[in-house]
Design a protein around this motif. Structure first.
Motif, short mmCIF file in Angstrom:
data_model
loop_
_atom_site.label_atom_id
_atom_site.label_comp_id
_atom_site.label_asym_id
_atom_site.label_seq_id
_atom_site.Cartn_x
_atom_site.Cartn_y
_atom_site.Cartn_z
N ASN A 123 -5.49 8.04 -6.30
CA ASN A 123 -4.62 6.96 -6.77
C ASN A 123 -3.99 6.09 -5.68
OD1 ASN A 123 -4.23 7.47 -9.91
ND2 ASN A 123 -4.21 9.47 -8.90
N LYS A 124 -4.02 6.53 -4.43
CA LYS A 124 -3.24 5.85 -3.39
C LYS A 124 -3.68 4.41 -3.16
CE LYS A 124 -5.99 7.78 0.44
NZ LYS A 124 -6.64 6.52 0.89
N ASP A 125 -4.95 4.11 -3.34
CA ASP A 125 -5.42 2.76 -3.04
C ASP A 125 -4.85 1.72 -4.00
OD1 ASP A 125 -6.87 3.71 -0.92
OD2 ASP A 125 -8.75 3.88 -2.03
N ASN A 126 -4.44 2.14 -5.18
CA ASN A 126 -3.87 1.21 -6.16
C ASN A 126 -2.37 1.44 -6.38
OD1 ASN A 126 -6.44 0.03 -6.83
ND2 ASN A 126 -6.92 1.92 -7.93
N SER A 143 0.84 -1.20 0.00
CA SER A 143 0.00 0.00 0.00
C SER A 143 0.87 1.24 0.00
CB SER A 143 -0.92 0.01 1.23
OG SER A 143 -0.16 0.02 2.43
N ASP A 166 -5.34 11.20 -3.27
CA ASP A 166 -6.59 10.58 -2.84
C ASP A 166 -7.19 9.69 -3.92
OD1 ASP A 166 -6.29 11.89 -0.46
OD2 ASP A 166 -7.82 13.41 -0.83
N THR A 200 1.32 9.07 6.10
CA THR A 200 1.14 7.79 6.78
C THR A 200 2.18 7.59 7.88
OG1 THR A 200 2.51 6.65 5.13
CG2 THR A 200 0.13 6.71 4.74
N SER A 215 1.38 2.26 -9.72
CA SER A 215 0.29 1.28 -9.70
C SER A 215 0.74 -0.05 -10.29
CB SER A 215 -0.92 1.82 -10.47
OG SER A 215 -0.63 1.91 -11.85
#
Length: 439
Positions: A130-133, A23, A128, A164, A98
């Motif tokens: 793109n971070k999840d992938n 992640s 916000d 983070t 990604s």
């Protein structure tokens, strides 16, 4: 100078990179100028594995042109066209991440304020979305504390709490300074070690400059620091004008007064000729340049307060270089070194107290560490180390020369101390002395 210490920070960075395989990670790396932030990242990851983007004070288009070359070289992927905005560059990096893990270090991140403030809102939007992938290990470094706090701690700012994790890089500990000196100058004296600590405070770049130039004694250190062309001469201005902006003159006057021992609010106001309450609050909270000091076990938060500069080098710089800058304007380097030598016993005596206090904190053996003085200022103890777990207290008088310590006087101070600090009744209290030979 070879790379020293930073084992904890390196382990943390390696863990963060491993986490970014699953992640996206967004880490803030802070620390004062010259502390070694860039060296840390490059040592932990090696330069060829880091996309290094330095935010210099150029136009956004010029910056992006340089960023394009770095990205293409490090990632081996062409960035089509000539990006005009950092938003385009950052979006490209997020899309690449990604598909593969990448490490990106943006150095002097706060200087985007001077380039284009919309960068921060653009980054928020792109992060916000793109971070999840993403598998990006994004590190942003900054040396202007007030701006970094504003970017990430102000609720009104777009990047508020987007990070983070955070790493705050500090100066070398007293043990690391001793290790460095043992390697570069095995036959150094305690006075040489104290001079290194007093002049540099363990700031990596300052230590490196002195070691690489063979400045192993107090005299040689002063010759290197106070000479024509020395990077140390303008260092205070270079470090702080960006923090203070137009009001730097007032802040400099306050810091200069504190460096010369005007350490109460009344003394500072007498020295500067103005009310300083708000300035002291900002210097302590926003800029983290001064510390409010009170006697150990003082119950009131606003009584018997003294102020001190946190940074050894800045204490030296304001006390001598800033104060006597008019001499340097006429190349009076030799004369200024004579003044430092004249006042050195007093200055280094104060630094010796700070050295032993830091050493006690670094040991992790005590629950309270500080000095003590009564409200009339007639009785003062240099160092008190309290361990509330074992109900024991160590009280020390600290002087450069152990022959100047009168233990009978120390015992009288301890009696006064215990008569005021009722919390220590029943504790095992021991009085002692510390000097150069105990470093």
């Amino acid at each position: 100078m070879r790379f020293f210490d930073r084992k904890i920070e390196i382990e943390r960075l390696l863990t963060i990179r491993e986490q970014s395989q699953k992640s996206a990670r967004f880490t803030i790396l802070t620390g004062r100028r010259r502390i070694g932030k860039t060296s840390l990242v490059m040592h932990a990851y090696s330069p060829e594995n880091v996309v290094y983007l330095f935010v210099s004070r150029k136009s956004e288009k010029e910056l992006c042109s340089g960023f394009k070359k770095e990205i293409e070289q490090k990632l081996g992927i062409p960035l089509l066209g000539a990006p005009d905005s950092f938003a385009d560059v950052f979006e490209f990096l997020m899309k690449v991440s990604s598909e593969r893990q990448i490490t990106v270090f943006i150095d002097e991140f706060q200087d985007f304020y001077l380039v284009n403030q919309s960068v921060f809102s653009d980054m928020q939007r792109i992060w916000d979305l793109n971070k999840d992938n993403s598998k990006i290990n994004l590190i942003v470094g900054g040396s202007i504390n007030s701006l970094m706090n504003r970017i990430f701690r102000d609720r009104k700012e777009p990047l508020f709490q987007r990070e983070t994790g955070m790493i705050k890089l500090k100066a070398f500990t007293t043990d690391v300074l001793k290790e460095i000196f043992r390697e570069y100058c095995p036959d150094h004296t305690a006075d040489d070690l104290l001079a290194l600590y007093a002049f540099t405070g363990g700031v990596a770049k300052y230590v490196e400059l002195l070691m690489d130039n063979g400045a192993f004694t107090r005299e040689k250190m002063l010759q290197e620091i106070i000479r024509d062309g020395s990077v140390f001469i303008d260092e205070g201005k270079m470090m702080l004008i960006g923090e203070f902006g137009k009001e730097y003159g007032t802040y400099f006057s306050i810091l200069s007064a504190i460096s010369r021992g005007r350490n109460t609010r009344n003394q500072i106001e007498d020295a500067t000729g103005r009310e300083v309450g708000g300035y002291l609050s900002r210097l302590e909270g926003d800029y983290e340049l001064i510390a409010k000091q009170q006697p150990v076990f003082e119950k009131s938060t606003n009584k018997n307060v003294r102020y001190a500069l946190r940074d050894n080098f800045l204490t030296f710089w304001f006390r001598f270089i800033f104060k006597y800058n008019y001499m340097l304007e006429i190349s009076g380097f030799d004369r200024l070194r004579e003044i430092v030598e004249r006042d050195y016993d007093t200055f280094s005596g104060y630094m010796l107290e700070r050295y032993f206090r830091e050493k006690g904190i670094e040991s992790g053996m005590f629950t309270r560490i500080g000095g003590w003085w009564n409200r009339k200022g007639q009785c003062e103890i240099d160092l008190v180390e309290v361990d509330e777990m074992s109900e024991s207290v160590k009280v020390f008088e600290i002087k450069r020369n152990p022959e100047r310590i009168d233990m009978r006087l120390v015992e009288e101070k301890v009696k006064e101390f215990l008569s005021v600090v009722k919390e220590l009744h029943g504790y095992d209290v021991k009085a002692g002395a510390l000097s150069l030979q105990d470093m």
